[in-house]
Design a protein around this motif. Structure first.
Motif, PDB file in Angstrom:
ATOM      1  N   GLY A 265      58.063  -7.243 107.212  1.00 48.11           N
ATOM      2  CA  GLY A 265      59.188  -6.000 105.814  1.00 48.11           C
ATOM      3  C   GLY A 265      58.681  -6.277 104.434  1.00 48.11           C
ATOM      4  N   ASP A 266      59.073  -7.870 104.134  1.00 48.79           N
ATOM      5  CA  ASP A 266      59.143  -9.008 103.460  1.00 48.79           C
ATOM      6  C   ASP A 266      57.663  -8.650 102.063  1.00 48.79           C
ATOM      7  N   ARG A 267      56.284  -8.602 102.538  1.00 46.55           N
ATOM      8  CA  ARG A 267      55.340  -8.172 101.374  1.00 46.55           C
ATOM      9  C   ARG A 267      55.350  -7.054 101.416  1.00 46.55           C
ATOM     10  N   VAL A 268      55.643  -5.915 102.116  1.00 46.31           N
ATOM     11  CA  VAL A 268      55.288  -4.235 101.553  1.00 46.31           C
ATOM     12  C   VAL A 268      56.495  -3.844 100.510  1.00 46.31           C
ATOM     13  N   VAL A 269      57.833  -4.730 101.114  1.00 44.19           N
ATOM     14  CA  VAL A 269      58.953  -4.694 100.198  1.00 44.19           C
ATOM     15  C   VAL A 269      58.405  -4.910  98.628  1.00 44.19           C
ATOM     16  N   ASP A 270      58.066  -6.608  98.560  1.00 48.87           N
ATOM     17  CA  ASP A 270      57.364  -6.870  97.403  1.00 48.87           C
ATOM     18  C   ASP A 270      56.112  -6.289  96.559  1.00 48.87           C
ATOM     19  N   ARG A 271      55.290  -5.265  97.140  1.00 52.89           N
ATOM     20  CA  ARG A 271      54.124  -4.783  96.849  1.00 52.89           C
ATOM     21  C   ARG A 271      54.972  -3.477  96.993  1.00 52.89           C
ATOM     22  N   PHE A 272      55.441  -2.581  97.344  1.00 50.83           N
ATOM     23  CA  PHE A 272      55.555  -0.974  96.829  1.00 50.83           C
ATOM     24  C   PHE A 272      57.951  -1.142  96.796  1.00 50.83           C
ATOM     25  N   GLY A 273      58.479  -1.730  95.819  1.00 53.89           N
ATOM     26  CA  GLY A 273      59.898  -2.260  96.144  1.00 53.89           C
ATOM     27  C   GLY A 273      60.673  -1.513  97.182  1.00 53.89           C
ATOM     28  N   ALA A 274      62.061  -1.158  97.559  1.00 52.29           N
ATOM     29  CA  ALA A 274      62.906  -1.473  97.955  1.00 52.29           C
ATOM     30  C   ALA A 274      62.684   0.245  98.687  1.00 52.29           C
ATOM     31  N   VAL A 275      62.738   1.280  96.908  1.00 54.16           N
ATOM     32  CA  VAL A 275      62.883   2.422  97.257  1.00 54.16           C
ATOM     33  C   VAL A 275      61.924   3.334  98.469  1.00 54.16           C
ATOM     34  N   ARG A 276      60.576   2.811  98.110  1.00 53.42           N
ATOM     35  CA  ARG A 276      59.363   3.980  98.441  1.00 53.42           C
ATOM     36  C   ARG A 276      59.151   2.591  99.894  1.00 53.42           C
ATOM     37  N   THR A 277      59.158   2.087  99.871  1.00 48.73           N
ATOM     38  CA  THR A 277      59.227   1.122 100.817  1.00 48.73           C
ATOM     39  C   THR A 277      60.204   2.078 102.102  1.00 48.73           C
ATOM     40  N   VAL A 278      61.567   1.893 102.068  1.00 47.82           N
ATOM     41  CA  VAL A 278      62.450   2.603 103.203  1.00 47.82           C
ATOM     42  C   VAL A 278      62.428   4.386 102.839  1.00 47.82           C
ATOM     43  N   ARG A 279      62.092   5.181 101.591  1.00 44.77           N
ATOM     44  CA  ARG A 279      61.031   6.459 101.961  1.00 44.77           C
ATOM     45  C   ARG A 279      60.349   6.752 103.087  1.00 44.77           C
ATOM     46  N   ALA A 280      59.341   5.659 102.756  1.00 41.49           N
ATOM     47  CA  ALA A 280      57.869   5.730 103.687  1.00 41.49           C
ATOM     48  C   ALA A 280      58.243   5.601 105.178  1.00 41.49           C
ATOM     49  N   GLY A 281      60.045   4.529 105.248  1.00 41.80           N
ATOM     50  CA  GLY A 281      60.046   4.099 106.751  1.00 41.80           C
ATOM     51  C   GLY A 281      60.732   6.100 107.387  1.00 41.80           C
ATOM     52  N   GLY A 282      62.047   5.927 106.021  1.00 42.43           N
ATOM     53  CA  GLY A 282      62.160   7.145 107.226  1.00 42.43           C
ATOM     54  C   GLY A 282      61.369   8.445 107.562  1.00 42.43           C
TER      55      GLY A 282
END
Length: 404
Positions: A265-282
């Motif tokens: 997950g860290d690579r995804v968060v670094d690439r897209f940021g926390a907000v977009r990562t959690v929205r995509a996860g939701g």
């Protein structure tokens, strides 16, 4: 106050490996305990109802003790606090196996949960500190290491149970080994200086207001996690009328996608940021819930539970990181968020059962799907503090590398 010089890259790499090892040790205690619950139940002479009561005590102890962590952190310093709290947690593994009855087991598990919760807050606070110094996301992989430790502890526990080993001896040896490993690991973590001008937090700190919205996002994720982990197999067996194999595979699919997503997950968060990562996860978790509820086929349910695990995996690590940035007292804010999320984990399995008794298990997972959907709407509170303050309606999110 004089700013602390930035640690050298080699020191930061060592600190990251050390805090990852701490997370692994913490998880290994949980895995070691979980595999010997049947032995402990037989030793204490408990029926299923009494065991369920006893197993509520760790979450209760954690929820009550975690608000104390901020004071301990301030009093002793971050690394010293972690060293003591982690040792108490690993050694508490010894207690449940010696409990001869329900009352003693409840007391042992209350202490087990209290030390777990306080050490959890301490290690997450230092994990966030390390992440901030490195300038990139590491919290997701740290929680992935916790999952790896839990798998390691459970594997050893399974072998011990298969060999018929007395759980008291197993847990004594495991506790000593994990205590030694934990103390060695803590020696390499960062030791950030305390702020001498900052007032000491209260002895029993309530969650700060800044942590409440963040905690609610974590609440939704942990509710979906606890419900899926405990009830996915029952759903396949009772609603879809499958055999034991597919039912067990549902839990495995969920746990596997959770672990893989956290480690990556860290690579995804670094690439897209926390907000977009959690929205995509939701969105993924919501899609998974819809598969489970609407398309009532075993294959669809397996895919659905896997998507729920994938979608909620990184939310709690990001919630802890956001809590640490939300105010001047990171440990207190993390304790507040952890208290809320632990409460969710405590009530989720019983809430799903209560809703299922009143309606059906399908309706229960409809509730899980709705909570997964709230992650899409609530993700913005996990972004950088300055972005949330300056433009709360802005959908853009800064990558972890530019966090303050």
């Amino acid at each position: 106050m004089t700013a602390e010089p930035a640690p050298a890259p080699r020191r930061l790499r060592r600190a990251r490996l050390s805090i990852a090892a701490v997370f692994c040790v913490h998880g290994a205690v949980t895995g070691s305990f979980a595999t010997r619950i049947p032995w402990i139940q037989d030793h204490a002479g408990l029926d299923a109802g009494a065991l369920g009561l006893a197993l509520a005590c760790p979450a209760l102890g954690a929820a009550l003790a975690m608000p104390l962590a901020g004071r301990i952190n301030h009093r002793f310093g971050a690394r010293t606090a972690l060293r003591g709290l982690l040792a108490l947690w690993t050694l508490s593994l010894i207690l449940p196996g010696f409990a001869p009855n329900l009352a003693a087991l409840c007391a042992a598990l209350f202490v087990y949960g209290a030390t777990s919760g306080m050490s959890d807050v301490a290690m997450n606070a230092l994990g966030v500190e390390t992440e901030n110094r490195m300038g990139r996301s590491i919290m997701s992989s740290l929680h992935g290491m916790w999952s790896a430790g839990a798998l390691l502890g459970s594997a050893v526990g399974t072998l011990a149970a298969h060999a018929g080993a007395d759980a008291r001896l197993h847990h004594l040896l495991a506790a000593l080994a994990l205590t030694a490993a934990g103390l060695a690991a803590v020696g390499g973590v960062l030791d950030p200086p305390g702020d001498a001008d900052a007032p000491a937090p209260p002895h029993f700190a309530r969650p700060p207001r800044s942590a409440l919205l963040i905690g609610l996002v974590g609440f939704a994720a942990v509710f979906a996690e606890g419900a899926s982990l405990d009830w996915s197999g029952v759903y396949l067996r009772d609603v879809l009328d499958t055999g034991a194999g597919p039912a067990a595979a549902a839990t495995t699919a969920f746990a596997l996608t959770m672990a893989v997503a956290r480690l990556a997950g860290d690579r995804v968060v670094d690439r897209f940021g926390a907000v977009r990562t959690v929205r995509a996860g939701g969105a993924l978790a919501t899609a998974g819930g819809l598969l489970v509820v609407l398309w009532r086929q075993p294959a669809a349910a397996l895919a659905g539970f896997g998507l729920i695990g994938l979608g909620v995996a990184v939310v709690v690590p990001l919630a802890f990181a956001a809590a640490a940035r939300s105010g001047p007292a990171p440990a207190q804010a993390i304790a507040g968020v952890a208290t809320i999320t632990y409460t969710s984990g405590l009530i989720a399995p019983s809430a799903i059962g209560a809703v299922a008794d009143a309606t059906s298990l399908v309706v229960s997972f409809g509730l899980v799907t709705l909570l997964a959907c709230t992650l899409i709407m609530g993700a913005s509170v996990l972004g950088p503090k300055r972005a949330a303050a300056a433009a709360p309606s802005d959908n853009r999110d800064e990558p972890a590398a530019v966090r303050p």
